[in-house]
Design an enzyme around this catalytic site. Structure first.
Site, PDB file in Angstrom:
ATOM      1  N   GLU B  52       0.806  -1.219   0.000  1.00 16.85           N
ATOM      2  CA  GLU B  52       0.000   0.000   0.000  1.00 16.85           C
ATOM      3  C   GLU B  52       0.841   1.272   0.000  1.00 16.85           C
ATOM      4  O   GLU B  52       0.413   2.312  -0.510  1.00 16.85           O
ATOM      5  CB  GLU B  52      -0.972   0.014   1.181  1.00 16.85           C
ATOM      6  CG  GLU B  52      -2.110  -0.998   1.073  1.00 16.85           C
ATOM      7  CD  GLU B  52      -1.734  -2.379   1.566  1.00 16.85           C
ATOM      8  OE1 GLU B  52      -0.547  -2.608   1.888  1.00 16.85           O
ATOM      9  OE2 GLU B  52      -2.634  -3.242   1.643  1.00 16.85           O
ATOM     10  N   PHE B 114     -11.727  -7.631  13.517  1.00 17.42           N
ATOM     11  CA  PHE B 114     -10.636  -8.070  12.657  1.00 17.42           C
ATOM     12  C   PHE B 114     -10.277  -6.954  11.667  1.00 17.42           C
ATOM     13  O   PHE B 114     -11.157  -6.398  11.007  1.00 17.42           O
ATOM     14  CB  PHE B 114     -11.034  -9.333  11.896  1.00 17.42           C
ATOM     15  CG  PHE B 114      -9.954  -9.811  10.965  1.00 17.42           C
ATOM     16  CD1 PHE B 114      -8.706 -10.189  11.459  1.00 17.42           C
ATOM     17  CD2 PHE B 114     -10.163  -9.852   9.603  1.00 17.42           C
ATOM     18  CE1 PHE B 114      -7.702 -10.605  10.601  1.00 17.42           C
ATOM     19  CE2 PHE B 114      -9.163 -10.272   8.731  1.00 17.42           C
ATOM     20  CZ  PHE B 114      -7.923 -10.650   9.239  1.00 17.42           C
ATOM     21  N   GLN B 115      -9.021  -6.622  11.598  1.00 17.96           N
ATOM     22  CA  GLN B 115      -8.496  -5.570  10.712  1.00 17.96           C
ATOM     23  C   GLN B 115      -9.133  -4.210  10.963  1.00 17.96           C
ATOM     24  O   GLN B 115      -9.299  -3.406  10.059  1.00 17.96           O
ATOM     25  CB  GLN B 115      -8.602  -5.972   9.238  1.00 17.96           C
ATOM     26  CG  GLN B 115      -7.722  -7.191   8.955  1.00 17.96           C
ATOM     27  CD  GLN B 115      -7.474  -7.429   7.491  1.00 17.96           C
ATOM     28  OE1 GLN B 115      -8.338  -7.163   6.655  1.00 17.96           O
ATOM     29  NE2 GLN B 115      -6.295  -7.933   7.175  1.00 17.96           N
ATOM     30  N   LYS B 164     -17.687  -0.991   5.684  1.00 11.68           N
ATOM     31  CA  LYS B 164     -18.168  -1.953   4.689  1.00 11.68           C
ATOM     32  C   LYS B 164     -19.682  -1.909   4.541  1.00 11.68           C
ATOM     33  O   LYS B 164     -20.207  -2.053   3.429  1.00 11.68           O
ATOM     34  CB  LYS B 164     -17.697  -3.358   5.072  1.00 11.68           C
ATOM     35  CG  LYS B 164     -17.759  -4.337   3.921  1.00 11.68           C
ATOM     36  CD  LYS B 164     -17.049  -5.646   4.272  1.00 11.68           C
ATOM     37  CE  LYS B 164     -17.106  -6.611   3.094  1.00 11.68           C
ATOM     38  NZ  LYS B 164     -16.450  -7.890   3.419  1.00 11.68           N
ATOM     39  N   MET B 481      24.466   8.806   2.132  1.00 16.01           N
ATOM     40  CA  MET B 481      24.263  10.070   2.838  1.00 16.01           C
ATOM     41  C   MET B 481      24.518   9.904   4.334  1.00 16.01           C
ATOM     42  O   MET B 481      25.074  10.786   4.987  1.00 16.01           O
ATOM     43  CB  MET B 481      22.842  10.594   2.584  1.00 16.01           C
ATOM     44  CG  MET B 481      22.625  12.011   3.039  1.00 16.01           C
ATOM     45  SD  MET B 481      23.790  13.170   2.282  1.00 16.01           S
ATOM     46  CE  MET B 481      22.828  13.807   0.924  1.00 16.01           C
TER      47      MET B 481
HETATM   48  C1  LIG Z   1      12.570   5.569   5.214  1.00 18.39           C
HETATM   49  C2  LIG Z   1      13.865   6.215   5.543  1.00 18.39           C
HETATM   50  N1  LIG Z   1      14.695   5.647   6.449  1.00 18.39           N
HETATM   51  C3  LIG Z   1      15.878   6.221   6.748  1.00 18.39           C
HETATM   52  C4  LIG Z   1      16.265   7.389   6.151  1.00 18.39           C
HETATM   53  C5  LIG Z   1      17.598   8.037   6.494  1.00 18.39           C
HETATM   54  N2  LIG Z   1      18.479   8.054   5.308  1.00 18.39           N
HETATM   55  C6  LIG Z   1      18.601   9.161   4.535  1.00 18.39           C
HETATM   56  S1  LIG Z   1      19.605   8.902   3.219  1.00 18.39           S
HETATM   57  C7  LIG Z   1      19.920   7.324   3.693  1.00 18.39           C
HETATM   58  C8  LIG Z   1      20.832   6.436   2.884  1.00 18.39           C
HETATM   59  C9  LIG Z   1      20.328   6.197   1.520  1.00 18.39           C
HETATM   60  O1  LIG Z   1      21.142   5.250   0.892  1.00 18.39           O
HETATM   61  P1  LIG Z   1      21.022   5.006  -0.661  1.00 18.39           P
HETATM   62  O2  LIG Z   1      19.608   4.837  -1.035  1.00 18.39           O
HETATM   63  O3  LIG Z   1      21.921   3.905  -1.050  1.00 18.39           O
HETATM   64  O4  LIG Z   1      21.478   6.389  -1.283  1.00 18.39           O
HETATM   65  P2  LIG Z   1      22.951   7.059  -1.314  1.00 18.39           P
HETATM   66  O5  LIG Z   1      22.954   8.094  -0.234  1.00 18.39           O
HETATM   67  O6  LIG Z   1      23.946   5.995  -1.094  1.00 18.39           O
HETATM   68  O7  LIG Z   1      23.023   7.675  -2.668  1.00 18.39           O
HETATM   69  C10 LIG Z   1      19.246   7.018   4.870  1.00 18.39           C
HETATM   70  C11 LIG Z   1      19.313   5.712   5.571  1.00 18.39           C
HETATM   71  C12 LIG Z   1      15.351   7.962   5.227  1.00 18.39           C
HETATM   72  N3  LIG Z   1      15.608   9.112   4.613  1.00 18.39           N
HETATM   73  N4  LIG Z   1      14.185   7.353   4.923  1.00 18.39           N
END
Ligand SMILES: Cc1ncc(C[n+]2csc(CCOP(=O)(O)OP(=O)(O)O)c2C)c(N)n1
Ligand SMILES: [Mg+2]
Lengths: 186, 583
Positions: B52, B114-115, B164, B481
């Site tokens: 979803e 349920f749900q 529903k 990042m």
């Molecule tokens: C759902 C979610 N969880 C954690 C984060 C924190 N976060 C920001 S960038 C990142 C790393 C992303 O890695 P990747 O997709 O490989 O991209 P890169 O920075 O290596 O280009 C994380 C864990 C986030 N933005 N969103």
């Protein structure tokens, strides 16, 4: 590539210190909000305050227009001027909100609150409680041989003062409605 | 004229009457009557996602690339809770979407059935508005009102929870009519404020336009008017991540994106300007950096449809509440009627100053050796795709910032990214939504390997519907990042920022019946990208890139615009302990 001169050293201000230009003085404002009387509307307003970290000193709500299904919420809140401005703007964004009025700004306004106080005691204290109630124009709405329930209306300060006086005389319980307020005049 | 029908039929009828052609959804017990009605008609296409969250992001991609509201349909309980991330994402980026959720029958609400989940309670803070419909007679009008609320004023996500029994029961269908609700946001700006802004435009020596997603949300007319105003005044223009494409990247006055990973010249111009004209942006913390050092000497004007955006973060001198297109039209009218004046001599000086800053060449990189630099991969992608009818989505991380820096956007609605919430897993399902809306376009999701895995189940959707979405993964085998921040802020202790046990992306593509391409040698890159573009079907492009590249420029947390780090700047110890508590 030319390297930039980077200043090192401590930064005193965090990037989340968002209000450097506004006064830091905490103000108390009474805000009247006209809302659609639909399920969940109070949760929307309260959720806004808790979610964004605003204060609620008191909050009252009741339907005031039965045909138009409008309720009036009166909120007493405190904050810096910028926070108060944000509170009003954020309230205005809620889809079920029709009108937002800052009575403190649009005023003068009259504010009233109703409280009930249970005072338990006998002898001198009981007599003194009754005498003070008379001075404060509080009514006795229930009594037993050793207790009274007083009903008092007035500005919140007046209720505070009355409660302070009742405390040594056996104040056992207090229920307050919160503030209802209207602008003066027409 | 009203007609009697079941609630389920009403849902489909109301969607049709709202002009909906595509719904992204996933069935379950509490929406079966609606699915039955979907089965019995051919006007609305239902796209079966695999989760979803994917449905909601796909609806966002559809909305952002078309300007029309996107629609998602999910079941009660887990279906609804899975939609929460997408709703929050759409709320922060002001994307109009309508999400329909099933609910247990009214007589079972509150019984832990349920749900059962308190869907309106859970989603109240992450929607612009939501409704629980308890009577079939009000269902159609509620759906029409939901479309009005989602799109009027500052757009956003709305949700309608439909028990529903309400779907089964009969009621009167109300056709759409102009909204009679009290919710009618003001679109015209105040003429006095507009005139004050025009006067400021006439005398500004160092002006800058700072534009945001609000220009895109206001519609194509807003972008047209913006171009006219910018080019007629000759003022430089920068934009937030969300506003890219409103003014063309090839335009004469474009100075690039601003903000934490914005261009040197854009951030310097913001810092030094004497007139800042904010159009549809919100002074987000990624943009302002340190608040008390933000553009200290400028007069600031702010055009926004949402009054709560004004003075929320930065106190402005000329606040204008209104829709961007309406306000720009009035600004142009007044400015022209007063003789189209600007201080052109000083503005020319200012442009020369900006040209000097541009010489810093802050996006320069050297591609050498056998490893592909991520910047190089994007520069080649730009070169080889820019003449296509192209739409770009992204995931979240370094690759997202590089995409914003190295790809050029000539038109609005061509760039879909999760800005406010920064949702890893957004880009792939969003690319599916975009491709549904633009079947013949080249739709590319610029991804990081870690983000992409978060909604990789949507490969099933892509192959089922033969959606030729290109998943361009800049694979650095790192949560890049996060790794960059750990390098700058946490003494190079790389706690859990590795992508270990990665799948073989080529085999993964093949397992889903799609095409996989692996590229690790810079010499092969162009051919590989061409192969991706020319393949008629979904592609996973596994582009192995330099693992430890950092994304620059960067304004470290707690720093001002003129305290940017550039590629060759020393990075150790520049974020102090105060700054490190920020995100
Ligand atoms: C759902 C979610 N969880 C954690 C984060 C924190 N976060 C920001 S960038 C990142 C790393 C992303 O890695 P990747 O997709 O490989 O991209 P890169 O920075 O290596 O280009 C994380 C864990 C986030 N933005 N969103
Ligand atoms: Mg990565």
């Amino acid at each position: 590539m030319s390297a930039l001169h980077i200043k090192k050293g401590a930064t005193r201000h965090s990037a989340y210190n968002l209000r450097p230009n506004f006064s830091d003085v905490q103000e108390r404002h009474t805000i009247a909000v006209l809302v659609e009387n639909e399920p969940g509307v109070l949760a929307r307003v309260i959720g806004l305050f808790s979610g964004r970290g605003y204060n609620i000193e008191s909050l009252t709500v009741a339907e005031v227009d039965h045909t138009g299904h409008l309720s009036r919420i009166t909120i007493v809140t405190t904050g810096t001027p910028q926070v108060i401005e944000q509170i009003k703007a954020q309230l205005g964004r809620i889809v079920s909100v029709h009108e937002v009025h800052d009575l403190t700004v649009e005023g003068p306004s009259v504010e009233r609150e109703l409280a009930m106080l249970k005072v338990v005691g006998d002898g001198e204290k009981r007599v003194e409680a009754l005498r003070l109630a008379d001075i404060f124009r509080a009514n006795v709405v229930d009594s037993t041989l050793n207790s009274f329930v007083f009903e008092i209306t007035g500005a919140p300060d007046k209720i505070d003062a009355f409660a302070d006086l009742m405390r040594p005389l056996g104040l056992a319980e207090i229920a307050r409605t919160g503030v209802a307020a209207l602008l003066r005049g027409d | 004229m009203t007609r009697e029908m079941t609630g389920a039929k009403m849902v489909v009828q109301a969607l049709k009457d709202q002009g909906v052609d595509t719904v992204f959804g996933y069935p379950g017990g509490a929406v079966l009557p609606i699915y039955d009605e979907i089965f019995l008609q051919n006007d609305i296409r239902h796209i079966l996602v695999r989760h979803e969250q994917g449905a909601v992001h796909a609806a966002e991609g559809y909305a952002r690339s078309t300007g029309k509201p996107g629609v998602a349909l999910v079941t009660s309980g887990p279906g609804a809770t899975n939609a929460v991330t997408g709703l929050t994402d759409a709320l922060l980026d002001s994307i109009p979407i309508v999400v329909l959720t099933g609910q247990v029958p009214t007589f079972m609400i509150g019984s832990d059935a349920f749900q059962e989940a308190d869907t309106v309670g859970i989603t109240r803070p992450c929607t612009k508005h939501n409704w629980l419909v308890k009577e079939t007679d009000t269902l159609a009008a509620t759906i029409h009102e939901a479309f009005h609320v989602a799109t009027a004023g500052r757009p956003g996500p709305v949700l309608i929870d439909i028990p529903k029994d309400v779907q089964f029961a009969n009621g009167e269908y109300q056709p759409p009519k102009p909204s009679a609700s009290h919710y009618q946001p003001i679109v015209k700006g105040d003429m006095e404020e507009i005139t004050e802004l025009v006067a400021a435009i006439e005398t500004a020596k160092k002006p800058v336009f700072y534009t945001g997603g609000g220009v895109i949300n206001s519609g194509p007319a807003a972008s047209q008017l913006l171009r006219e105003l910018v080019d007629a005044t000759g003022f430089p223009i920068t934009s937030t991540l969300m506003g890219l494409g409103a003014y063309p990247a090839s335009g004469d006055n474009w100075i690039g994106m601003l903000g934490m990973h914005g261009l040197y010249e854009a951030n310097m111009a913001m810092h030094d300007c004497d007139l800042m004209i904010n159009i549809g942006a919100r002074f987000d913390d990624r943009i302002t950096g340190r608040i008390d050092a933000f553009s200290p000497n400028s007069k600031k004007a702010h055009i926004d449809i949402d009054p709560s955006s004004i003075n929320k973060v930065i106190r402005v001198d000329i606040p204008i509440v209104g829709d961007v297109a309406h306000v720009l039209e009035d600004i142009l009218k007044v400015w022209k009627s007063r003789g189209r004046k600007t201080d052109s001599a000083n503005v020319a000086h200012w442009q020369a100053q900006i040209s000097d800053w541009r010489k810093v060449n802050c996006l320069a990189f050297t591609q050498e050796g056998k490893t592909i630099k991520p910047q190089h991969a994007l520069a080649r992608l730009e070169e080889l795709t820019k003449d296509h009818d192209r739409y770009i989505t992204t995931e979240v991380g370094q690759h997202q910032m590089w995409a914003a820096q190295y790809l050029g956007f000539e038109d609005p609605n061509r760039w879909m990214t999760s800005g406010g919430l920064g949702t890893m897993g957004y880009g792939f399902p969003a690319s599916i939504g975009v491709q549904m809306a633009h079947p013949d376009a080249l739709v590319i999701n610029v991804a990081g390997e870690a983000s992409w895995l978060m909604n990789m189940q949507e490969m099933g959707t892509a192959t089922q519907y033969r959606l030729p979405v290109k998943q361009f993964i800049l694979n650095n085998e790192r949560l890049g990042m996060v790794r960059q921040w750990q390098e700058l802020l946490h003494g190079e202790r790389y706690s859990h920022s590795w992508s270990e046990a990665l799948p073989d992306f080529v085999k993964l593509a093949e397992a889903f019946g799609a095409k996989g391409i692996l590229c690790s040698d810079p010499a092969d890159l162009d051919d590989a990208i061409m192969e991706m573009i020319n393949y008629d079907g979904p592609v996973i492009f596994d582009c192995l890139v330099e693992k430890h590249e950092n994304c620059f420029p960067m304004i470290p947390s707690g720093k001002a615009h003129n305290e940017m780090l550039l590629g060759e700047a020393e990075t150790q110890g520049v974020i102090d302990s105060k700054g490190s508590v920020l995100v």
